[in-house]
Design a protein around this motif. Sequence first.
Motif, PDB file in Angstrom:
ATOM      1  N   ALA A   1      67.560 -22.942 -84.032  1.00 23.37           N
ATOM      2  CA  ALA A   1      67.335 -24.112 -82.727  1.00 23.37           C
ATOM      3  C   ALA A   1      67.625 -25.086 -83.413  1.00 23.37           C
ATOM      4  CB  ALA A   1      65.492 -23.705 -83.225  1.00 23.37           C
ATOM      5  N   GLY A   2      67.529 -26.088 -82.764  1.00 22.93           N
ATOM      6  CA  GLY A   2      67.926 -27.941 -82.926  1.00 22.93           C
ATOM      7  C   GLY A   2      69.348 -28.437 -82.185  1.00 22.93           C
ATOM      8  N   LYS A   3      69.418 -29.181 -82.755  1.00 25.81           N
ATOM      9  CA  LYS A   3      70.559 -29.672 -81.695  1.00 25.81           C
ATOM     10  C   LYS A   3      71.307 -31.306 -82.904  1.00 25.81           C
ATOM     11  CE  LYS A   3      70.629 -30.886 -76.870  1.00 25.81           C
ATOM     12  NZ  LYS A   3      70.054 -31.006 -75.965  1.00 25.81           N
ATOM     13  N   ILE A   4      72.821 -30.890 -82.967  1.00 26.28           N
ATOM     14  CA  ILE A   4      73.826 -32.188 -83.683  1.00 26.28           C
ATOM     15  C   ILE A   4      74.550 -32.471 -82.893  1.00 26.28           C
ATOM     16  CG2 ILE A   4      75.500 -32.024 -85.842  1.00 26.28           C
ATOM     17  CD1 ILE A   4      74.279 -29.271 -86.218  1.00 26.28           C
ATOM     18  N   LEU A   5      74.372 -34.322 -82.895  1.00 24.69           N
ATOM     19  CA  LEU A   5      75.248 -34.584 -81.580  1.00 24.69           C
ATOM     20  C   LEU A   5      75.835 -36.040 -82.785  1.00 24.69           C
ATOM     21  CD1 LEU A   5      73.112 -36.251 -79.098  1.00 24.69           C
ATOM     22  CD2 LEU A   5      74.402 -34.138 -78.793  1.00 24.69           C
ATOM     23  N   LEU A   6      77.309 -35.538 -82.659  1.00 21.53           N
ATOM     24  CA  LEU A   6      78.404 -36.613 -82.957  1.00 21.53           C
ATOM     25  C   LEU A   6      79.031 -36.880 -82.651  1.00 21.53           C
ATOM     26  CD1 LEU A   6      79.912 -37.141 -85.977  1.00 21.53           C
ATOM     27  CD2 LEU A   6      81.377 -35.742 -85.512  1.00 21.53           C
ATOM     28  N   ASN A   7      79.506 -38.447 -82.878  1.00 17.93           N
ATOM     29  CA  ASN A   7      79.944 -39.314 -81.975  1.00 17.93           C
ATOM     30  C   ASN A   7      79.339 -39.249 -80.216  1.00 17.93           C
ATOM     31  OD1 ASN A   7      81.489 -41.448 -83.243  1.00 17.93           O
ATOM     32  ND2 ASN A   7      82.646 -39.786 -83.560  1.00 17.93           N
ATOM     33  N   GLY A   8      78.009 -38.774 -79.787  1.00 16.28           N
ATOM     34  CA  GLY A   8      76.882 -38.436 -78.814  1.00 16.28           C
ATOM     35  C   GLY A   8      78.135 -37.586 -78.198  1.00 16.28           C
ATOM     36  N   ARG A   9      78.657 -36.680 -78.828  1.00 10.97           N
ATOM     37  CA  ARG A   9      78.714 -34.728 -78.454  1.00 10.97           C
ATOM     38  C   ARG A   9      78.039 -34.097 -79.458  1.00 10.97           C
ATOM     39  NH1 ARG A   9      84.882 -32.107 -79.987  1.00 10.97           N
ATOM     40  NH2 ARG A   9      84.431 -30.512 -79.010  1.00 10.97           N
ATOM     41  N   GLU A  10      77.643 -33.078 -78.612  1.00  8.17           N
ATOM     42  CA  GLU A  10      76.973 -31.735 -79.177  1.00  8.17           C
ATOM     43  C   GLU A  10      77.959 -30.927 -79.677  1.00  8.17           C
ATOM     44  OE1 GLU A  10      73.846 -29.793 -77.119  1.00  8.17           O
ATOM     45  OE2 GLU A  10      73.335 -28.395 -78.583  1.00  8.17           O
ATOM     46  N   ILE A  11      77.467 -30.797 -80.898  1.00  9.16           N
ATOM     47  CA  ILE A  11      79.083 -29.527 -81.669  1.00  9.16           C
ATOM     48  C   ILE A  11      77.954 -28.931 -82.626  1.00  9.16           C
ATOM     49  CG2 ILE A  11      80.545 -32.077 -82.628  1.00  9.16           C
ATOM     50  CD1 ILE A  11      78.943 -31.566 -85.103  1.00  9.16           C
ATOM     51  N   THR A  12      76.521 -28.807 -81.835  1.00 12.67           N
ATOM     52  CA  THR A  12      75.549 -27.279 -82.587  1.00 12.67           C
ATOM     53  C   THR A  12      76.329 -26.082 -82.292  1.00 12.67           C
ATOM     54  OG1 THR A  12      73.404 -28.917 -81.238  1.00 12.67           O
ATOM     55  CG2 THR A  12      73.267 -26.602 -82.658  1.00 12.67           C
ATOM     56  N   ARG A  13      76.930 -25.943 -81.634  1.00 14.59           N
ATOM     57  CA  ARG A  13      77.897 -24.193 -82.246  1.00 14.59           C
ATOM     58  C   ARG A  13      79.306 -23.955 -81.668  1.00 14.59           C
ATOM     59  NH1 ARG A  13      72.992 -22.273 -82.399  1.00 14.59           N
ATOM     60  NH2 ARG A  13      71.721 -23.301 -80.731  1.00 14.59           N
ATOM     61  N   LEU A  14      79.889 -25.759 -82.652  1.00 14.60           N
ATOM     62  CA  LEU A  14      81.555 -26.056 -82.281  1.00 14.60           C
ATOM     63  C   LEU A  14      81.446 -24.552 -83.287  1.00 14.60           C
ATOM     64  CD1 LEU A  14      83.475 -27.206 -80.106  1.00 14.60           C
ATOM     65  CD2 LEU A  14      83.213 -29.082 -82.664  1.00 14.60           C
ATOM     66  N   PRO A  15      82.937 -23.721 -83.370  1.00  9.25           N
ATOM     67  CA  PRO A  15      82.924 -23.627 -84.858  1.00  9.25           C
ATOM     68  C   PRO A  15      83.707 -24.220 -86.012  1.00  9.25           C
ATOM     69  CG  PRO A  15      84.549 -23.085 -82.024  1.00  9.25           C
ATOM     70  CD  PRO A  15      83.697 -23.811 -81.812  1.00  9.25           C
TER      71      PRO A  15
END
Length: 257
Positions: free
Chosen positions: A62-76
């Motif tokens: 659960a939860g969210k990770i934003l980098l530079n305003g872009r969500e990367i939570t599930r980015l490989p």
Amino acid sequence: MPDAPEALLAISGLTVAFGGVLALCEADLTVARGSVTAIIGPNGAGKTTLINAITGMVAPSAGKILLNGREITRLPAWKRPRAGVARTFQNLEICSNMTVLENVLTGAHRLIGYSALDSLLRTPRFLRGEAQARSMALGDLAFVGLAEAADLPAGQLPYGSQRLLELARALALKPDLLLLDEPAAGMNIRETRLLGALIRRIRDERGVTVALIEHDMDLVMDLSDQIAVLNFGAVIATGTPSEIQKNPQVVTAYLGE
Ligand SMILES: Nc1ncnc2c1ncn2[C@@H]1O[C@H](COP(=O)(O)OP(=O)(O)OP(=O)(O)O)[C@@H](O)[C@H]1O
Ligand SMILES: [Mg+2]
């Protein structure tokens, strides 16, 4: 909307479970662009897991990770260097049989714009790319003070220098956010002091935002713009070094004595 400075990294409600163990439990953390943030906390608090989640090496439930305003939570994980994240490891991960320069090139190559076909045919684009990668890698080695060691097998470097090599390899990815997992571990006092100065230069001269996990409190207090305290998988406090030193919850949980 007034233009509030957007955080480089914004983590909210981040939860990571390993079987029955909650390594992170709704952790929140914001990192301002151009700052140094130290992540501190007792052994097993979830510090490395936090870096692993930001770099895609563990999957949050659960939860969210934003980098530079872009969500990367599930980015490989393999796509994250291009999104702007680089890291070093708690236990060194360098190739000891490769030269120091070759180790850095493994970082630099990912950014060079030639295809597999260019490489096969050794096209001018490939040769230009190679020369460019080499000169950038040498620049990164010089930046950490290892230019002279470029052609040595990495395994021959003293331990403290191997840590700097890992740092150079991460810098070769030209990250926006650099994550360091206990960079001073195993370093003597002199090496630690030099590392502190180097991290400052990474922020000030390269414009890289740094988040580091560190147990050396002198280094943490001296270097950090912000300190985040993790305990049992949650961020229990964030603040400036002087705010954190005065925080009663932190003193009980971690600073002890
Ligand atoms: N791959 C994994 N499988 C199972 N449990 C894990 C795994 N990685 C971490 N854990 C558990 O998650 C918790 C947090 O571990 P983590 O390595 O993030 O802590 P840490 O704060 O970095 O500790 P240290 O200061 O010892 O490095 C611990 O209880 C640990 O045992
Ligand atoms: Mg750890």
